[in-house]
Design a protein around this motif. Structure first.
Motif, mmCIF file in Angstrom:
data_model
loop_
_atom_site.group_PDB
_atom_site.id
_atom_site.type_symbol
_atom_site.label_atom_id
_atom_site.label_comp_id
_atom_site.label_asym_id
_atom_site.label_seq_id
_atom_site.Cartn_x
_atom_site.Cartn_y
_atom_site.Cartn_z
ATOM 1 N N LEU A 26 0.846 -1.198 0.000
ATOM 2 C CA LEU A 26 0.000 0.000 0.000
ATOM 3 C C LEU A 26 0.883 1.251 0.000
ATOM 4 N N LYS A 27 0.765 2.049 -1.041
ATOM 5 C CA LYS A 27 1.579 3.260 -1.181
ATOM 6 C C LYS A 27 0.740 4.525 -1.381
ATOM 7 N N ASP A 28 -0.566 4.388 -1.383
ATOM 8 C CA ASP A 28 -1.449 5.523 -1.642
ATOM 9 C C ASP A 28 -1.284 6.569 -0.539
ATOM 10 N N PRO A 29 -0.908 7.827 -0.882
ATOM 11 C CA PRO A 29 -0.673 8.846 0.155
ATOM 12 C C PRO A 29 -1.918 9.195 0.954
ATOM 13 N N TRP A 30 -3.121 9.045 0.356
ATOM 14 C CA TRP A 30 -4.344 9.334 1.111
ATOM 15 C C TRP A 30 -4.453 8.410 2.316
ATOM 16 N N PHE A 31 -4.236 7.110 2.088
ATOM 17 C CA PHE A 31 -4.282 6.156 3.194
ATOM 18 C C PHE A 31 -3.150 6.414 4.185
ATOM 19 N N ILE A 32 -1.955 6.622 3.683
ATOM 20 C CA ILE A 32 -0.793 6.799 4.551
ATOM 21 C C ILE A 32 -0.967 8.016 5.452
ATOM 22 N N ASP A 33 -1.467 9.118 4.905
ATOM 23 C CA ASP A 33 -1.694 10.322 5.715
ATOM 24 C C ASP A 33 -2.697 10.058 6.826
ATOM 25 N N HIS A 34 -3.755 9.320 6.507
ATOM 26 C CA HIS A 34 -4.739 8.995 7.545
ATOM 27 C C HIS A 34 -4.146 8.054 8.589
ATOM 28 N N TYR A 35 -3.382 7.054 8.147
ATOM 29 C CA TYR A 35 -2.768 6.124 9.092
ATOM 30 C C TYR A 35 -1.887 6.856 10.097
ATOM 31 N N ARG A 36 -1.176 7.864 9.624
ATOM 32 C CA ARG A 36 -0.276 8.615 10.503
ATOM 33 C C ARG A 36 -1.037 9.360 11.592
ATOM 34 N N GLN A 37 -2.273 9.722 11.310
ATOM 35 C CA GLN A 37 -3.066 10.492 12.275
ATOM 36 C C GLN A 37 -3.887 9.607 13.211
ATOM 37 N N ASN A 38 -4.097 8.356 12.831
ATOM 38 C CA ASN A 38 -5.007 7.486 13.574
ATOM 39 C C ASN A 38 -4.284 6.657 14.632
ATOM 40 N N THR A 39 -5.086 5.952 15.429
ATOM 41 C CA THR A 39 -4.563 5.097 16.491
ATOM 42 C C THR A 39 -4.990 3.660 16.242
ATOM 43 N N TYR A 40 -4.025 2.730 16.267
ATOM 44 C CA TYR A 40 -4.301 1.314 16.034
ATOM 45 C C TYR A 40 -3.700 0.504 17.180
ATOM 46 N N ILE A 41 -4.530 -0.293 17.820
ATOM 47 C CA ILE A 41 -4.082 -1.144 18.929
ATOM 48 C C ILE A 41 -4.550 -2.567 18.654
ATOM 49 N N THR A 42 -3.638 -3.524 18.644
ATOM 50 C CA THR A 42 -4.023 -4.933 18.570
ATOM 51 C C THR A 42 -3.527 -5.621 19.834
ATOM 52 N N CYS A 43 -4.378 -6.449 20.420
ATOM 53 C CA CYS A 43 -4.057 -7.160 21.654
ATOM 54 C C CYS A 43 -4.242 -8.650 21.435
ATOM 55 N N VAL A 44 -3.461 -9.464 22.134
ATOM 56 C CA VAL A 44 -3.595 -10.918 22.013
ATOM 57 C C VAL A 44 -3.123 -11.568 23.305
ATOM 58 N N GLY A 45 -3.768 -12.667 23.691
ATOM 59 C CA GLY A 45 -3.330 -13.450 24.842
ATOM 60 C C GLY A 45 -2.285 -14.473 24.432
#
Length: 236
Positions: free
Chosen positions: A171-190
């Motif tokens: 994925l290289k689309d700057p629209w997605f990348i700009d949004h990813y930089r501003q957002n918060t992503y948390i993944t959790c696992v046991g």
């Protein structure tokens, strides 16, 4: 606590789709259920009770969706492409029908996404595909390689674009990348019973994201006594 059991007819899915609402005000949280789960599951596992202080203070308002997985990724009688097409209908239901209702009622164009197990997969996949809508994603014990459900899908693009392990590295689309930089992503696992597939998938996701300098994600590793099928209020 304010609580509503609601539903409306989905033109995308051609069926009545129920959902629950918990809270009177606050930031919207959309909850995806686990495999084939109902809109009641999140409360049944104690998560609404765990979040009750935020809900009662009007900080968060939870919308718990019903599953469509038995018609899509869990429909073993369908080909991978047919599974993906069924999921596309569910995605259209969420994005074109349920989200507009949620954002209208909460007066906010942005939503938090969360879910456990299959709901963890939906959480991250929806958040990555629609980062303008889902600005925070909290995925618990999810799988992120679609082959877990489909097996080899032979480069079918309809399937490919629902497999974060596959589409993220290219994925290289700057629209997605700009949004990813501003957002918060948390993944959790046991790391307890039944968690091995989810642990391995989360580690694979971590390896990919370490190569993507534009992406910031938190990946907590919970202790070994936490199993896959637990009361998820332990994680709240």
């Amino acid at each position: 606590m304010h609580f509503e059991q609601r539903s409306f007819y989905s033109n995308q899915l051609e069926k009545e789709m129920p959902f629950n609402v918990y809270g009177h005000a606050g930031k919207a949280v959309l909850v995806f259920p686990s495999s084939g789960g109902s809109q009641n599951e999140y409360a049944d596992f104690g998560m609404i009770a765990s979040c009750s202080s935020f809900i009662e203070k009007g900080l968060l308002r939870f919308y718990t969706a019903a599953s469509y997985d038995n018609e899509s990724w869990l429909a073993n009688n369908k080909s991978p492409h047919e599974m993906a097409e069924a999921h596309r209908c569910y995605e259209n239901y969420i994005i074109q029908e349920l989200i507009p209702l949620i954002t209208y009622e909460t007066n906010s164009p942005q939503v938090i996404a969360t879910g456990c197990s299959m709901g963890g997969f939906h959480t991250l996949n929806f958040a990555l595909k629609h980062p303008d809508i889902f600005t925070t994603a909290i995925a618990l014990s999810g799988v992120y390689d679609i082959r877990f459900f489909t097996g080899d899908y032979y480069n079918d693009l309809a399937v490919y674009f629902n497999s974060p392990i596959d589409y993220l590295p290219s994925l290289k689309d700057p629209w997605f990348i700009d949004h990813y930089r501003q957002n918060t992503y948390i993944t959790c696992v046991g790391q307890g019973d039944w968690e091995l597939p989810h642990l391995l998938q989360t580690k694979n996701l971590q390896k990919i994201l370490k190569l993507e300098t534009y992406f910031s994600i938190r990946i907590p590793w919970y202790t070994k006594h936490l199993m896959h099928k637990i009361n998820f209020n332990l994680l709240a």
